[in-house]
Design a protein around this motif. Structure first.
Motif, PDB file in Angstrom:
ATOM      1  N   LYS A  80       0.844  -1.191   0.000  1.00 18.12           N
ATOM      2  CA  LYS A  80       0.000   0.000   0.000  1.00 18.12           C
ATOM      3  C   LYS A  80       0.883   1.246   0.000  1.00 18.12           C
ATOM      4  O   LYS A  80       0.678   2.168  -0.782  1.00 18.12           O
ATOM      5  CB  LYS A  80      -0.930   0.015   1.203  1.00 18.12           C
ATOM      6  N   THR A  81       1.875   1.266   0.860  1.00 16.45           N
ATOM      7  CA  THR A  81       2.775   2.417   0.963  1.00 16.45           C
ATOM      8  C   THR A  81       3.473   2.700  -0.363  1.00 16.45           C
ATOM      9  O   THR A  81       3.595   3.843  -0.777  1.00 16.45           O
ATOM     10  CB  THR A  81       3.836   2.175   2.059  1.00 16.45           C
ATOM     11  N   HIS A  82       3.916   1.628  -1.030  1.00 12.51           N
ATOM     12  CA  HIS A  82       4.700   1.779  -2.259  1.00 12.51           C
ATOM     13  C   HIS A  82       3.867   1.631  -3.531  1.00 12.51           C
ATOM     14  O   HIS A  82       4.408   1.701  -4.636  1.00 12.51           O
ATOM     15  CB  HIS A  82       5.865   0.783  -2.257  1.00 12.51           C
ATOM     16  N   GLY A  83       2.556   1.408  -3.384  1.00  9.30           N
ATOM     17  CA  GLY A  83       1.659   1.338  -4.540  1.00  9.30           C
ATOM     18  C   GLY A  83       1.889   0.160  -5.464  1.00  9.30           C
ATOM     19  O   GLY A  83       1.690   0.265  -6.668  1.00  9.30           O
ATOM     20  N   ASN A  84       2.282  -0.978  -4.904  1.00  6.28           N
ATOM     21  CA  ASN A  84       2.540  -2.159  -5.731  1.00  6.28           C
ATOM     22  C   ASN A  84       1.310  -3.078  -5.702  1.00  6.28           C
ATOM     23  O   ASN A  84       1.101  -3.840  -4.759  1.00  6.28           O
ATOM     24  CB  ASN A  84       3.777  -2.907  -5.232  1.00  6.28           C
ATOM     25  N   VAL A  85       0.508  -2.986  -6.751  1.00  8.35           N
ATOM     26  CA  VAL A  85      -0.746  -3.737  -6.814  1.00  8.35           C
ATOM     27  C   VAL A  85      -0.499  -5.232  -6.968  1.00  8.35           C
ATOM     28  O   VAL A  85      -1.147  -6.047  -6.296  1.00  8.35           O
ATOM     29  CB  VAL A  85      -1.626  -3.214  -7.981  1.00  8.35           C
ATOM     30  N   GLU A  86       0.416  -5.616  -7.828  1.00  6.08           N
ATOM     31  CA  GLU A  86       0.615  -7.045  -8.119  1.00  6.08           C
ATOM     32  C   GLU A  86       1.073  -7.832  -6.897  1.00  6.08           C
ATOM     33  O   GLU A  86       0.497  -8.865  -6.560  1.00  6.08           O
ATOM     34  CB  GLU A  86       1.599  -7.220  -9.288  1.00  6.08           C
ATOM     35  N   VAL A  87       2.112  -7.358  -6.235  1.00  9.16           N
ATOM     36  CA  VAL A  87       2.582  -8.054  -5.027  1.00  9.16           C
ATOM     37  C   VAL A  87       1.516  -7.945  -3.937  1.00  9.16           C
ATOM     38  O   VAL A  87       1.276  -8.899  -3.203  1.00  9.16           O
ATOM     39  CB  VAL A  87       3.947  -7.496  -4.551  1.00  9.16           C
ATOM     40  N   GLY A  88       0.846  -6.804  -3.870  1.00 10.16           N
ATOM     41  CA  GLY A  88      -0.221  -6.619  -2.892  1.00 10.16           C
ATOM     42  C   GLY A  88      -1.347  -7.625  -3.060  1.00 10.16           C
ATOM     43  O   GLY A  88      -1.857  -8.172  -2.081  1.00 10.16           O
ATOM     44  N   LYS A  89      -1.725  -7.891  -4.307  1.00 11.81           N
ATOM     45  CA  LYS A  89      -2.780  -8.891  -4.554  1.00 11.81           C
ATOM     46  C   LYS A  89      -2.345 -10.263  -4.059  1.00 11.81           C
ATOM     47  O   LYS A  89      -3.126 -10.961  -3.406  1.00 11.81           O
ATOM     48  CB  LYS A  89      -3.110  -8.961  -6.052  1.00 11.81           C
ATOM     49  N   ARG A  90      -1.111 -10.628  -4.353  1.00 11.95           N
ATOM     50  CA  ARG A  90      -0.644 -11.953  -3.913  1.00 11.95           C
ATOM     51  C   ARG A  90      -0.563 -12.033  -2.385  1.00 11.95           C
ATOM     52  O   ARG A  90      -0.918 -13.058  -1.783  1.00 11.95           O
ATOM     53  CB  ARG A  90       0.694 -12.276  -4.559  1.00 11.95           C
ATOM     54  N   ALA A  91      -0.123 -10.950  -1.754  1.00 12.98           N
ATOM     55  CA  ALA A  91      -0.067 -10.940  -0.287  1.00 12.98           C
ATOM     56  C   ALA A  91      -1.474 -11.073   0.300  1.00 12.98           C
ATOM     57  O   ALA A  91      -1.699 -11.859   1.225  1.00 12.98           O
ATOM     58  CB  ALA A  91       0.608  -9.661   0.206  1.00 12.98           C
ATOM     59  N   ALA A  92      -2.428 -10.321  -0.271  1.00 16.24           N
ATOM     60  CA  ALA A  92      -3.814 -10.394   0.210  1.00 16.24           C
ATOM     61  C   ALA A  92      -4.388 -11.791   0.017  1.00 16.24           C
ATOM     62  O   ALA A  92      -5.073 -12.320   0.901  1.00 16.24           O
ATOM     63  CB  ALA A  92      -4.673  -9.358  -0.514  1.00 16.24           C
ATOM     64  N   GLU A  93      -4.106 -12.395  -1.127  1.00 18.58           N
ATOM     65  CA  GLU A  93      -4.596 -13.756  -1.384  1.00 18.58           C
ATOM     66  C   GLU A  93      -4.060 -14.730  -0.342  1.00 18.58           C
ATOM     67  O   GLU A  93      -4.791 -15.607   0.135  1.00 18.58           O
ATOM     68  CB  GLU A  93      -4.184 -14.216  -2.783  1.00 18.58           C
ATOM     69  N   ASN A  94      -2.802 -14.571   0.026  1.00 17.04           N
ATOM     70  CA  ASN A  94      -2.220 -15.468   1.037  1.00 17.04           C
ATOM     71  C   ASN A  94      -2.808 -15.216   2.419  1.00 17.04           C
ATOM     72  O   ASN A  94      -3.001 -16.159   3.189  1.00 17.04           O
ATOM     73  CB  ASN A  94      -0.693 -15.334   1.045  1.00 17.04           C
ATOM     74  N   ILE A  95      -3.100 -13.956   2.734  1.00 19.47           N
ATOM     75  CA  ILE A  95      -3.765 -13.660   4.009  1.00 19.47           C
ATOM     76  C   ILE A  95      -5.134 -14.324   4.033  1.00 19.47           C
ATOM     77  O   ILE A  95      -5.530 -14.945   5.021  1.00 19.47           O
ATOM     78  CB  ILE A  95      -3.903 -12.135   4.210  1.00 19.47           C
ATOM     79  N   LEU A  96      -5.862 -14.205   2.914  1.00 22.77           N
ATOM     80  CA  LEU A  96      -7.222 -14.751   2.863  1.00 22.77           C
ATOM     81  C   LEU A  96      -7.237 -16.279   2.865  1.00 22.77           C
ATOM     82  O   LEU A  96      -8.231 -16.883   3.279  1.00 22.77           O
ATOM     83  CB  LEU A  96      -7.965 -14.182   1.660  1.00 22.77           C
ATOM     84  N   LYS A  97      -6.141 -16.911   2.450  1.00 23.62           N
ATOM     85  CA  LYS A  97      -6.040 -18.377   2.582  1.00 23.62           C
ATOM     86  C   LYS A  97      -5.963 -18.764   4.055  1.00 23.62           C
ATOM     87  O   LYS A  97      -6.510 -19.780   4.471  1.00 23.62           O
ATOM     88  CB  LYS A  97      -4.797 -18.896   1.855  1.00 23.62           C
ATOM     89  N   ILE A  98      -5.262 -17.943   4.840  1.00 20.23           N
ATOM     90  CA  ILE A  98      -5.103 -18.207   6.268  1.00 20.23           C
ATOM     91  C   ILE A  98      -6.364 -17.798   7.030  1.00 20.23           C
ATOM     92  O   ILE A  98      -6.828 -18.503   7.914  1.00 20.23           O
ATOM     93  CB  ILE A  98      -3.862 -17.467   6.831  1.00 20.23           C
ATOM     94  N   ASP A  99      -6.904 -16.619   6.690  1.00 18.25           N
ATOM     95  CA  ASP A  99      -8.089 -16.088   7.380  1.00 18.25           C
ATOM     96  C   ASP A  99      -9.024 -15.456   6.351  1.00 18.25           C
ATOM     97  O   ASP A  99      -8.899 -14.271   6.037  1.00 18.25           O
ATOM     98  CB  ASP A  99      -7.671 -15.048   8.427  1.00 18.25           C
ATOM     99  N   PRO A 100      -9.959 -16.248   5.805  1.00 23.16           N
ATOM    100  CA  PRO A 100     -10.852 -15.741   4.749  1.00 23.16           C
ATOM    101  C   PRO A 100     -11.705 -14.537   5.158  1.00 23.16           C
ATOM    102  O   PRO A 100     -12.186 -13.814   4.305  1.00 23.16           O
ATOM    103  CB  PRO A 100     -11.757 -16.938   4.440  1.00 23.16           C
ATOM    104  N   SER A 101     -11.871 -14.305   6.452  1.00 26.19           N
ATOM    105  CA  SER A 101     -12.694 -13.176   6.891  1.00 26.19           C
ATOM    106  C   SER A 101     -11.861 -11.961   7.299  1.00 26.19           C
ATOM    107  O   SER A 101     -12.378 -11.033   7.918  1.00 26.19           O
ATOM    108  CB  SER A 101     -13.582 -13.602   8.055  1.00 26.19           C
ATOM    109  N   SER A 102     -10.593 -11.931   6.932  1.00 30.65           N
ATOM    110  CA  SER A 102      -9.708 -10.833   7.332  1.00 30.65           C
ATOM    111  C   SER A 102     -10.148  -9.516   6.699  1.00 30.65           C
ATOM    112  O   SER A 102     -10.003  -9.307   5.497  1.00 30.65           O
ATOM    113  CB  SER A 102      -8.268 -11.135   6.924  1.00 30.65           C
ATOM    114  N   SER A 103     -10.669  -8.630   7.538  1.00 26.56           N
ATOM    115  CA  SER A 103     -11.070  -7.318   7.022  1.00 26.56           C
ATOM    116  C   SER A 103      -9.843  -6.509   6.633  1.00 26.56           C
ATOM    117  O   SER A 103      -9.885  -5.732   5.681  1.00 26.56           O
ATOM    118  CB  SER A 103     -11.908  -6.571   8.059  1.00 26.56           C
ATOM    119  N   ALA A 104      -8.729  -6.705   7.351  1.00 22.03           N
ATOM    120  CA  ALA A 104      -7.512  -5.942   7.058  1.00 22.03           C
ATOM    121  C   ALA A 104      -7.024  -6.203   5.637  1.00 22.03           C
ATOM    122  O   ALA A 104      -6.638  -5.268   4.922  1.00 22.03           O
ATOM    123  CB  ALA A 104      -6.416  -6.293   8.060  1.00 22.03           C
ATOM    124  N   ALA A 105      -7.048  -7.449   5.202  1.00 16.93           N
ATOM    125  CA  ALA A 105      -6.595  -7.780   3.844  1.00 16.93           C
ATOM    126  C   ALA A 105      -7.474  -7.109   2.811  1.00 16.93           C
ATOM    127  O   ALA A 105      -6.984  -6.526   1.838  1.00 16.93           O
ATOM    128  CB  ALA A 105      -6.590  -9.294   3.644  1.00 16.93           C
TER     129      ALA A 105
END
Length: 195
Positions: free
Chosen positions: A89-114
């Motif tokens: 978010k800080t550096h505006g990197n959408v592609e890596v951000g999407k992959r990070a969010a996907e991995n968070i949601l694999k661990i916690d599908p209800s993560s509002s932060a992701a």
């Protein structure tokens, strides 16, 4: 510590790696991490790996941080992925951000932060259709942003606050004191960071 004959331990390395991260000493931090086991006999833990991810991510080395995560000897936990996502978010990197969010949601599908951080990344890059799609998905799944909380213990009582809190019985006094502190900071020369 070395000059005093004190051997660093696991906690020492967490502190030093965190310090390197906060002041931007990327190469120094990486060198310390590489020598933990070989020179000090300390096997890196998930906490040390999290520090390295933070070190790389804060410096904007997001691909290197993601590569480090993918090569860790541990299964990355949600903290590691959230660290990377926040830096995206800080550096505006959408592609890596999407992959990070996907991995968070694999661990916690209800993560509002992701969801919220990914929305913010899309918004910062002007991808409004993606923002709308993700917000619709959050609504459909019943995922709501959880407001951040702060707390303070005073006279054996814990006071909890949320952003723009209007429910605390002493809110007027609290906001008056905060305003006074803000003015004192400005008088002392503090200037808020601006992009």
């Amino acid at each position: 510590m070395r000059s005093l004959g004190i051997r660093p331990n696991q906690v020492t390395f967490v502190g030093v790696l965190t310090a390197c991260s906060h002041v931007g000493l990327v190469e120094d931090g990486l060198q310390l991490y590489r020598t933990m086991e070989t020179e000090h006999g300390i096997v890196p833990t998930i906490e040390h790996c999290s520090c390295v991810v933070d070190l790389l991510a804060r410096a904007g080395c997001l691909n290197a941080a993601e590569g480090f995560i993918n090569k860790m000897a541990f299964d990355p936990d949600i903290v590691v992925w959230k660290t990377l996502l926040a830096a995206c978010k800080t550096h505006g990197n959408v592609e890596v951000g999407k992959r990070a969010a996907e991995n968070i949601l694999k661990i916690d599908p209800s993560s509002s932060a992701a969801h919220v951080l990914l929305c913010n990344i899309y918004a910062s890059t002007g991808s409004w259709e993606q923002v709308a799609r993700l917000r619709g998905l959050m609504k459909q799944r019943g995922i709501k942003k959880v407001p951040g909380q702060s707390w303070i213990e005073f006279k054996d009582r814990i006071h909890v606050f949320v952003a723009e809190d209007i429910l605390h019985p002493e809110r007027e006094k609290i906001y008056t004191i905060l305003e006074e502190l803000w003015l004192q900071m400005l008088d002392a020369g503090y200037r808020p960071f601006q992009k």
